[in-house]
Design an enzyme around this catalytic site. Structure first.
Site, mmCIF file in Angstrom:
data_model
loop_
_atom_site.group_PDB
_atom_site.id
_atom_site.type_symbol
_atom_site.label_atom_id
_atom_site.label_comp_id
_atom_site.label_asym_id
_atom_site.label_seq_id
_atom_site.Cartn_x
_atom_site.Cartn_y
_atom_site.Cartn_z
ATOM 1 N N ASP A 80 34.716 -0.545 22.195
ATOM 2 C CA ASP A 80 34.146 -1.757 22.522
ATOM 3 C C ASP A 80 35.049 -2.825 21.937
ATOM 4 O O ASP A 80 35.300 -2.948 20.973
ATOM 5 C CB ASP A 80 32.615 -1.790 21.826
ATOM 6 C CG ASP A 80 31.829 -3.004 22.047
ATOM 7 O OD1 ASP A 80 32.509 -3.840 23.047
ATOM 8 O OD2 ASP A 80 30.717 -3.064 21.749
ATOM 9 N N ASP A 91 33.552 -9.101 27.306
ATOM 10 C CA ASP A 91 33.092 -8.041 26.504
ATOM 11 C C ASP A 91 32.913 -6.990 27.415
ATOM 12 O O ASP A 91 32.376 -6.770 28.398
ATOM 13 C CB ASP A 91 31.642 -8.526 25.806
ATOM 14 C CG ASP A 91 31.349 -7.721 24.746
ATOM 15 O OD1 ASP A 91 31.937 -6.804 24.425
ATOM 16 O OD2 ASP A 91 30.233 -8.145 24.043
ATOM 17 N N HIS A 156 23.762 -9.624 26.214
ATOM 18 C CA HIS A 156 23.711 -10.963 25.827
ATOM 19 C C HIS A 156 24.316 -12.207 26.478
ATOM 20 O O HIS A 156 25.210 -11.642 27.143
ATOM 21 C CB HIS A 156 24.038 -11.128 24.269
ATOM 22 C CG HIS A 156 25.476 -10.353 24.049
ATOM 23 N ND1 HIS A 156 26.511 -10.998 24.131
ATOM 24 C CD2 HIS A 156 25.815 -9.186 24.083
ATOM 25 C CE1 HIS A 156 27.624 -10.109 24.069
ATOM 26 N NE2 HIS A 156 27.192 -8.744 24.041
ATOM 27 N N HIS A 164 26.427 -14.438 21.201
ATOM 28 C CA HIS A 164 25.157 -14.301 21.471
ATOM 29 C C HIS A 164 24.570 -15.615 21.597
ATOM 30 O O HIS A 164 24.039 -16.189 20.674
ATOM 31 C CB HIS A 164 24.556 -13.428 20.370
ATOM 32 C CG HIS A 164 25.023 -12.016 20.279
ATOM 33 N ND1 HIS A 164 24.331 -10.959 20.914
ATOM 34 C CD2 HIS A 164 26.131 -11.512 19.802
ATOM 35 C CE1 HIS A 164 25.169 -9.898 20.848
ATOM 36 N NE2 HIS A 164 26.052 -9.842 20.311
ATOM 37 N N GLU A 188 25.032 -4.222 28.428
ATOM 38 C CA GLU A 188 25.669 -3.155 27.680
ATOM 39 C C GLU A 188 24.651 -2.156 27.404
ATOM 40 O O GLU A 188 23.782 -1.874 26.289
ATOM 41 C CB GLU A 188 26.154 -3.368 26.339
ATOM 42 C CG GLU A 188 25.647 -4.347 25.441
ATOM 43 C CD GLU A 188 26.406 -4.721 24.353
ATOM 44 O OE1 GLU A 188 27.180 -3.736 23.751
ATOM 45 O OE2 GLU A 188 26.504 -5.823 23.949
ATOM 46 N N GLU A 280 29.639 -1.150 28.945
ATOM 47 C CA GLU A 280 29.357 -2.462 28.812
ATOM 48 C C GLU A 280 30.713 -3.276 29.920
ATOM 49 O O GLU A 280 31.660 -2.910 30.011
ATOM 50 C CB GLU A 280 29.636 -3.188 27.604
ATOM 51 C CG GLU A 280 29.684 -4.693 27.424
ATOM 52 C CD GLU A 280 29.624 -5.082 25.931
ATOM 53 O OE1 GLU A 280 30.083 -4.463 25.178
ATOM 54 O OE2 GLU A 280 29.028 -6.217 25.751
HETATM 55 CO CO CO Z 1 28.271 -6.885 23.749
#
Ligand code: CO
Length: 296
Positions: A80, A91, A156, A164, A188, A280
């Site tokens: 990640d 992300d 998010h 976030h 995700e 993700e």
């Molecule tokens: Co994330």
């Protein structure tokens, strides 16, 4: 929203993902993998939005190698990572099976199919898509493959230097019906062979700045300034601080923790100690209601 910077971050993330797949091999040091991925992000003109997370098996998220970490890659590994350009983040995560296990491969497929279906739904319904519809399709996809979505982990919304930004994208139908609107969203899905919940584990050595109150020690003050300058509110890790300040970095970090400046993220561990996979991607919905998948 700086659309160009997000798209640029996504372009870099796409290349980093391809690169990461070539270097993640069984029995390589997690430390080397993390450092190579982070260096690649910088080489391509971005910055890591947070320390690369390399979480194995029942650890769902928030494992980044410590300084001098000796852990070797094995099992079901989640990679990640985030790329940012001036605080605008793409992300991304993918999972890899390092033990040639049929079950791991199925579990990985479940989360990546869930991500694919969620993105298709958003492309179709655009800003009319609700968070609970996304959660529902993720839940159904994972359950149809006989696994459990992790109910207390979620995607998010994101803003500049804010990973976030308030809107939660659940991995189950939470009935909240929040429409996506213009914005940046990380989707995700996490899938598990167990109960589908995580709890807090050990402190990860991944930190973020939560309070700017000046500490008494000179070392801690220096490190605080460096964090403010270099990371702002984005997460960083003890490994990065040691790279810059050597071993006194660890002392300074402890002082900053004691002074209430830092949050130390716990590792997130599957509650029945079952394996977890993750996929993700980051999408954006612009003011013309176009859906852009940042890695396309
Ligand atoms: Co994330």
């Amino acid at each position: 929203m700086d659309k160009q910077k997000i798209i640029q971050a996504g372009r870099i993330a796409k290349q980093v993902k391809e690169y990461a797949r070539t270097i993640v091999k069984k029995d390589t040091h997690l430390l080397d993998i993390a450092e190579k991925i982070e260096s690649k992000i910088i080489e391509l003109g971005g910055k890591p939005a947070f320390p690369v997370n390399l979480s194995i098996d029942n650890i769902a998220a928030h494992y980044t190698p410590f300084p001098e970490d000796k852990t070797l890659a094995h099992g079901l590994l989640k990679v990640d990572f985030g790329v940012h350009i001036d605080g605008w983040v793409a992300d991304n995560a993918f999972s890899i099976d390092l033990e040639n296990s049929e079950e791991n491969k199925k579990l990985i497929r479940a989360s990546s199919d869930a991500l694919k279906n969620a993105i298709e739904l958003i492309k179709k319904n655009k800003s009319k898509t609700t968070t609970s519809q996304i959660g529902k399709i993720i839940e159904e996809t994972i359950e149809s493959q006989k696994f459990s979505p992790i109910i207390n982990l979620s995607g998010h919304s994101m803003e500049e230097y804010d990973l976030h930004a308030g809107i939660t994208i659940p991995n189950i139908d939470d009935k909240k019906e929040i429409e996506l609107k213009k914005g940046i969203y990380a989707i995700e899905p996490f899938a598990s062979t167990g109960v589908g919940k995580v709890h807090d584990g050990k402190p990860s050595g991944i930190y973020s700045l939560v309070n700017e109150k000046t500490p008494r020690s000179q070392t801690a003050r220096e490190i605080l300034e460096f964090i403010q300058e270099e990371y702002q509110t984005l997460p960083f890790c003890s490994r990065w601080i040691v790279k810059k300040f050597n071993s006194r970095g660890l002392i300074g970090l402890r002082q900053l923790e004691e002074n209430g400046n830092l949050h130390n993220y716990p590792e997130l561990v599957e509650s029945s100690d079952a394996k977890v996979s993750q996929a993700e991607n980051t999408i954006l919905i612009d003011d013309k209601n176009e859906v852009i998948v940042t890695t396309d």
